[in-house]
Design a protein around this motif. Structure first.
Motif: not given
Length: 315
Positions: A3-10, A12-16, A26-27, A122-126
């Protein structure tokens, strides 16, 4: 499973794996019981040797912090919910903008973090970086320990109540709870050592605020160790009490059997004498001989009963 989550510009995206990029601030890669092919692909993408990744999959690894040339490895202990509650080790790899959690067992605390990221902002955690996310991950594991130990307090109250009500078959429950607390003690002490390093060592992956949060987590873990030790000592006392009550019950049974044996010892001795093959014996030809002997036996039994009652051996 990856399971991969990418965080960019506030956002959260599910990526590969193929979408891993330094564009993300942050990934988080959560790798649960990976296949050989998944482990190979992961190794190539993040440039960490497979043998080094397998360290994080070893559930018997000792918790520690390792500083490698290109990444950091943190081995940590988490509670494991199976038929019995035990503990398992898992690995946290931190490299560049990637945090990788690698575990062979299903860890509920990691699942909770994933659900929090998917259901809340996700901003709270990432948004505060790798160190703060690491803190939240370790904090969630500590909360799991805390909830289990607090539930054990209710279990201890029930066991104590059953023990006072003189119920049987609680020895197995006491031993099971004590086994769980032994696992927890080893895990919490090891985790405490990891937190001690993270709170006092100036690692690039943590900020001063992160270290202060981890220090709070360190003291929470110390408190859990104290609670666990207290409960374990209480279980030992309950086990001793249970064995003592069992001995008392056995003594009562032996006491009753001894009194029954004593009551009938003399009548059996008398009747045994009259079973001997002698021609001449007292009352042998007396028409009332049988009843006389029975009367004497009954009187002896009554005298013995009176003695037992007077000495309060029979209540």
């Amino acid at each position: 499973m990856l399971k991969i989550l990418g965080y960019i510009n506030n956002d959260l995206k599910k990526i590969t794996l193929n979408e891993l990029s330094e564009e993300y601030s942050l990934i988080w890669i959560d790798c649960y019981a990976p296949s050989d092919d998944e482990l190979l692909q992961l190794s190539k993408k993040i440039d960490i040797e497979i043998e080094e990744l397998k360290v994080g999959l070893d559930e018997q690894e000792v918790p520690r912090v390792e500083e490698e040339d290109e990444y950091y490895l943190i081995i940590y202990k988490a509670p494991l919910f199976e038929e019995d509650i035990t503990t398992t080790s898992f690995g946290i790899y931190i490299k560049d903008n990637i945090i990788l959690t690698l575990h062979i067992d299903k860890i509920k605390s990691i699942g909770k973090i994933y659900n929090l990221l998917k259901t809340k902002k996700p901003k709270i955690l990432l948004d505060r970086g790798k160190g703060f996310f690491l803190y939240n991950l370790l904090n969630q594991i500590t909360l799991s320990y805390s909830k289990i130990i607090l539930n054990l307090e209710d279990e201890l109250d029930k066991l104590e109540s059953n023990l006072l009500q003189d119920q049987n078959n609680i020895t197995g429950e006491i031993l099971q709870l004590r086994k769980t607390l032994v696992y927890f003690h080893k895990a919490l002490v090891s985790n405490k050592d990891v937190l001690s390093i993270l709170k006092r060592k100036y690692l690039p992956i943590t900020t001063q605020d992160d270290r202060e949060h981890i220090e709070d987590l360190y003291y929470d873990t110390l408190q859990l160790i104290d609670m666990e030790t207290t409960y374990r000592e209480l279980l030992v006392s309950m086990m001793d009490m249970s064995l003592s009550l069992e001995n008392i019950r056995m003594n009562q049974i032996m006491k009753v059997l001894t009194m029954v044996t004593t009551l009938f010892a003399v009548p059996v001795w008398i009747t045994g004498i009259y079973g001997m093959n002698f021609k001449y014996m007292p009352l042998l030809n007396n028409p009332y001989g049988f009843w006389i002997v029975m009367g004497i036996s009954a009187i002896i039994i009554l005298i013995l009963l009176y003695v037992f009652l007077k000495e309060k051996w029979i209540k």
